[in-house]
Scaffold this motif. Structure first.
Motif, PDB file in Angstrom:
ATOM      1  N   GLY B  95      10.033  27.815 -42.400  1.00 45.99           N
ATOM      2  CA  GLY B  95       9.459  27.431 -41.104  1.00 45.99           C
ATOM      3  C   GLY B  95       9.035  25.978 -41.086  1.00 45.99           C
ATOM      4  N   SER B  98      12.033  23.766 -40.840  1.00 46.05           N
ATOM      5  CA  SER B  98      12.562  23.758 -39.478  1.00 46.05           C
ATOM      6  C   SER B  98      11.728  22.839 -38.585  1.00 46.05           C
ATOM      7  N   ALA B  99      10.403  22.886 -38.754  1.00 46.99           N
ATOM      8  CA  ALA B  99       9.533  22.031 -37.952  1.00 46.99           C
ATOM      9  C   ALA B  99       9.745  20.569 -38.324  1.00 46.99           C
ATOM     10  N   ASP B 102      12.290  18.535 -36.519  1.00 47.25           N
ATOM     11  CA  ASP B 102      11.944  18.019 -35.192  1.00 47.25           C
ATOM     12  C   ASP B 102      11.014  16.820 -35.232  1.00 47.25           C
TER      13      ASP B 102
ATOM     14  N   TYR C 200       7.961  22.867 -22.860  1.00 49.09           N
ATOM     15  CA  TYR C 200       8.708  22.208 -23.927  1.00 49.09           C
ATOM     16  C   TYR C 200       9.216  20.851 -23.453  1.00 49.09           C
ATOM     17  N   LEU C 261       4.188  17.882 -32.335  1.00 48.77           N
ATOM     18  CA  LEU C 261       5.214  18.642 -33.049  1.00 48.77           C
ATOM     19  C   LEU C 261       4.813  20.115 -33.150  1.00 48.77           C
ATOM     20  N   VAL C 262       3.541  20.351 -33.422  1.00 53.44           N
ATOM     21  CA  VAL C 262       3.054  21.731 -33.486  1.00 53.44           C
ATOM     22  C   VAL C 262       3.283  22.408 -32.130  1.00 53.44           C
ATOM     23  N   GLU C 265       7.016  23.195 -31.646  1.00 57.10           N
ATOM     24  CA  GLU C 265       7.482  24.366 -32.402  1.00 57.10           C
ATOM     25  C   GLU C 265       7.021  25.665 -31.743  1.00 57.10           C
ATOM     26  N   TRP C 266       5.754  25.657 -31.284  1.00 57.94           N
ATOM     27  CA  TRP C 266       5.221  26.868 -30.662  1.00 57.94           C
ATOM     28  C   TRP C 266       5.989  27.181 -29.380  1.00 57.94           C
ATOM     29  N   LYS C 268       8.927  26.198 -28.495  1.00 56.48           N
ATOM     30  CA  LYS C 268      10.322  26.525 -28.738  1.00 56.48           C
ATOM     31  C   LYS C 268      10.461  28.007 -29.079  1.00 56.48           C
ATOM     32  N   ARG C 269       9.529  28.485 -29.886  1.00 53.30           N
ATOM     33  CA  ARG C 269       9.583  29.893 -30.257  1.00 53.30           C
ATOM     34  C   ARG C 269       9.360  30.783 -29.027  1.00 53.30           C
TER      35      ARG C 269
END
Lengths: 354, 276, 275
Positions: B95, B98-99, B102, C200, C261-262, C265-266, C268-269
């Motif tokens: 994970g 993957s992050a 980005d 996003y 970035l956090v 990612e959140w 995107k999920r």
């Protein structure tokens, strides 16, 4: 509310999806659009709802033209093939949606939701989300949602296509019962004959964008007007031949045909159950195979000098006495339908005198 | 809201929405590019040619092209491997990895440049050591390639990933049971389906690198004939009051970028790859 | 999308691939990031505070935030509108519009800045009319806004268009047959369904707007106290050999980036789960 459709035509690019269709659905009727997939049934339904725009033709409700109305103004309830439930709303919010956008009071919305949940056998599921329901439950929510604003017309696009056989049976029963209680003018699209005949008051057979025949289930079954209907509805043998002395020869078998001149090319359609087989060593055919299908037996025979012919008998029928694979048989055609090739004329029915 | 809603009314609304979007795009996107092209071609194609083939400009273009090309090759290989590991294997830190891919989307490119200078600059331990070995990286082409590699990490990975997700590992297993070796499996089974996505991702990373300014301007040192890239050259011309020359070189670079963008788009459309 | 099961027990060669990928991304991404964090902390842990209390830095940061807010709003609205037009309308020129949307991605930031200079700057297309009106675009805030709008235009639109495409039209049609007007359909059905895609896109827009450098440098000129943004503040500080100030702001932007970035990612999920 009665629905009238006149001269409806719709192309998708080059493809002619609906070809000059005119039909009338009386107020309170439950009508099935029946036909193979891709035949234009759903397109007609969507045009009635205003979800598609026709190239030509008009739709009117109770004699009032509706072509200029946006779908939201047509007062039509629509049940989509894949439910199209609002995934971010609970079951209750889904059902209340139509009333909510009308500006109905919260109390009225809540009352109607309770009422419909009960009617649909969904009591206690109001707070769930669509993703937490089974296929059959989702379909009932879709139905409840369409019914909530009390539409004048209910349109159902392959409503039971996406659920398994047992649930489908149950839902058909539901729809019929519901219609008997609510009496809203309804049209549903299906490619399943059994579904159409068991649920609808009236069946309209649609094929290649055209309305082939419209009538009660019995009329359609007993008096098919076009070659397509005769072939598509029920199980039938089809033979292409030319009339010769009051009969259509198919190898050694002569199928009686009345009232068509000699030499005319015809298509003969004979239902499985309009045939009788007798054991006869001088007969014109030989039994090739016998298959048991539950309570019925399907018999396949080879006609001398021609192709195969099929018939069906109840399993314990006396008509099956002595018939076994390999034996020769005499064939009696009790009812045949002849269609003159290349014409639009209806069927010419010839019944054997017996 | 008027009831009953009529189709013509709704269509009018849709037309208004469409017109609004068209005008916004026209003013914001089309107008500036038209101005750029008009000024670049102000002296005709010959003027454009003259501005673009001065020794400094040519050197800048050349440096931009080869550093971008080197980056693209490394990125294609490592991006595919990264996507492969992310899709096919389960391992601790997946994970996070993957992050991490980005990260370049989030970090300002200028900050990327600052990071690399801190890491590799003459004052840093690593930079000092490298310089002592006679391999100074900062303010030299290798630093440009590193900066480009940083900012383009997501391109190939995110292009190839969805295609790998769609691919059935059973195909590989089937090929193996038929006696195919690792190399044959890779070349015949794995590569063909991901090739379009790999290609379009690589092209897009290359095009992105052609225009990069923020990270490169910090790490390159902008030494004419040695570490001056095309975007920095354009910037210099603007600063020194030569907008026509800047526009001319811009048009050359823009034309190249557009050809690449359309190529990538063509590949994606022809093969149904989504570029998310 | 079919999610296949991932191999859990890795063989030696497979472990090697994973190790290689970690090593590569570690070298390319983590090492520079780490170097900066260490260096910035060497300057003293108060460096972030110092940055935030220096007037020029603070002004630059606030300007950047303001420009980013405008971009998120304008490109958010036009991004959603554009995505609706691209996915829900069929009209002549749709493909042209579709191609135009991606153009900003192909244009170097320097060229973006230059293009706006050529329109609004001295001797540009609109120089005369702007002079008459007393409006100043280049080397002023409006120029920064325009350039950043250009650069960030595709992000929201593309993300929303992608989600709309996946979503299909059936729920919207259902809403219409239930009597909802197009406006009600949008607010009650479409918008809730695209919220994660929209979020996003907004975060990507925000990240790019905060970090934009080339375009705002060219069009704004990085004039301290007037058009100096967070990134051009770093650039000017480096030019003036004020490394502590540069590293402080760079670290601050990096911290913001990691927070974004956090969020990325959140979202995107959530978007992929399609809830």
């Amino acid at each position: 509310m009665g629905i009238r459709v006149a001269g409806l035509t719709k192309h998708f690019g080059e493809f002619l999806a609906v070809d000059n269709v005119s039909l009338t659905v009386e107020s309170g009727e439950l009508v099935a659009f029946l036909g193979p997939s891709g035949g234009g049934k759903s397109t007609i339904l969507r045009i009635i709802a205003g979800l598609e725009t026709a190239d030509a033709g008009t739709v009117s409700f109770n004699g009032q033209p509706a072509d200029h109305l946006h779908p939201s103004a047509r007062g039509v309830g629509f049940v989509f093939q894949h439910y199209a439930l609002f995934r971010h709303m609970t079951v209750a919010a889904n059902i209340a949606f139509g009333l909510r956008v009308q500006g109905a009071s919260r109390r009225r919305q809540a009352e109607r939701v309770t009422e419909l949940l009960e009617l649909m056998g969904l009591t206690g599921l109001g707070h769930r989300y669509p993703s937490q329901l089974s296929g059959g439950q989702r379909q009932r929510v879709a139905l409840a949602r369409a019914l909530a604003p009390e539409p004048k017309v209910l349109l159902l696009d392959e409503p039971f296509g996406a659920v398994d056989a047992k649930v489908r049976e149950e839902l058909r029963h539901w729809l019929r019962k519901l219609h008997d209680e609510v009496h809203v003018t309804s049209i549903f699209v299906t490619h399943d004959q059994e579904e159409a005949f068991s649920v609808a008051d009236k069946v309209m057979v649609i094929h290649r964008g055209r309305l082939e025949q419209s009538g009660t289930p019995d009329e359609i079954l007993d008096h098919p007007r076009t070659e397509f209907v005769a072939r598509f509805i029920g199980e039938a043998n089809v033979f292409e031949t030319r009339v010769q002395g009051g009969a259509g020869p198919v190898g050694a078998l002569r199928i009686p045909v009345e009232g068509i001149a000699d030499g005319t090319p015809v298509c003969l359609v004979v239902r499985f159950y309009d045939l009788k087989f007798w054991r006869d060593d001088q007969g014109c055919a030989r039994v090739v195979r016998m298959t048991t299908l539950g309570d019925r037996v399907k018999v396949e025979a080879q006609i001398d000098g021609a192709g195969r012919i099929f018939s069906q008998f109840p399993r314990r029928s006396s008509l099956l006495h002595g018939i076994e694979p390999g034996c020769r048989i005499h064939i009696e055609v009790t009812l045949s339908r002849a269609f003159m090739t290349g014409t639009e004329d209806g069927a010419i029915e010839t019944a054997a005198d017996c | 809201m008027s009831r009953p809603a009529q189709i013509t009314g709704v269509q009018r609304g849709r037309l208004a929405l469409r017109s609004g979007v068209m005008i916004y795009v026209g003013v914001l996107v089309v107008l500036p590019l038209a101005a750029l092209v008009q000024h670049g071609l102000a002296d005709g194609l010959l003027g454009l040619w003259r501005a673009a083939v001065t020794p400094v400009a040519l050197q800048a273009l050349e440096l931009t092209l080869w550093t971008a090309a080197l980056m693209a090759v490394i990125n294609a290989v490592m991006g595919t491997l990264t996507a492969w590991a992310l899709v096919r294997y389960e391992f601790p830190g997946r994970g996070l990895l993957s992050a991490l891919v980005d990260l370049p989307f989030a970090i300002p490119t200028l900050v990327t440049g600052v990071m690399l200078v801190i890491l590799l600059g003459p004052q840093s331990p690593l930079g000092g050591w490298l310089a002592a070995q006679g391999m100074p990286i900062a303010f030299a082409p290798p630093a440009i390639v590193l900066a480009l590699l940083f900012i383009t990490v997501p391109f190939v990975v995110r292009a190839v990933e969805p295609v790998l997700l769609e691919q059935d590992p059973a195909e590989e297993e089937a090929a193996r049971t038929l006696g195919a070796g690792t190399w044959t499996v890779f070349r015949r089974i794995l590569l063909p389906p991901i090739l379009p996505a790999l290609l379009s991702g690589t092209i897009r990373s290359f095009a992105r690198a052609l225009g990069e300014l923020g990270s490169v301007i910090v790490v390159s040192g902008n030494i004419p004939y040695r570490t001056l890239t095309a975007p920095i050259y354009i910037f210099g011309e603007i600063e020194s009051g030569q907008p026509q020359t800047a526009a001319a070189v811009s048009v050359v670079l823009l034309a190249l970028a557009l050809v690449l963008a359309f190529a990538a788009r063509g590949i994606e459309h022809a093969t149904g790859v989504h570029n998310g | 999308m079919a999610r296949r099961a991932r191999t859990r027990q890795l063989t030696g060669a497979q472990r090697l691939i994973v190790l290689l990928v970690f090593a590569y991304l570690g070298l390319i991404l983590v090492l520079p990031l780490g170097a900066m964090v260490i260096r910035a902390l060497e300057e003293g842990p108060g460096i972030l505070l110092l940055t935030l209390t220096e007037p020029a830095a603070l002004q630059g940061l606030l300007l950047t935030l303001m420009v980013a807010a405008i971009c998120v709003t304008a490109n958010g609205i036009f991004g959603v509108a554009g995505a609706l037009v691209l996915t829900r309308h069929r009209f002549l020129g749709r493909r042209v519009l579709d191609a135009l949307v991606d153009l900003p991605l192909a244009v170097s930031p320097v060229m973006t800045g230059l293009a706006f200079l050529l329109i609004f700057g001295r001797g540009g297309w609109l120089d005369g009319p702007l002079d008459l009106l007393g409006l100043k675009v280049t080397f002023a805030v409006p120029g920064l806004v325009l350039a950043t709008l250009f650069v960030t235009f595709p992000f929201t639109l593309r993300e929303v268009a992608y989600v709309l495409e996946e979503l299909g039209t059936s729920e919207e049609q259902a809403a219409m047959t239930l009597g909802a007007s197009p406006w009600q359909t949008f607010w009650l059905v479409t918008l809730p369904n695209i919220r994660f895609g929209l979020g996003y896109g907004i975060v990507l827009t925000l990240a790019r707007a905060l970090g934009e450098f080339g375009a705002v440098l060219v069009v704004g000129g990085a004039i301290s106290g007037r058009t100096q943004t967070a990134t051009t503040f770093i650039y000017n500080a480096l030019e003036e050999r004020q490394e502590a100030a540069a590293y402080g702001m760079a670290l601050l932007l990096a911290v913001i980036s990691v927070a974004l970035l956090v969020a990325i990612e959140w979202l995107k999920r959530r978007r992929e789960r399609g809830e």
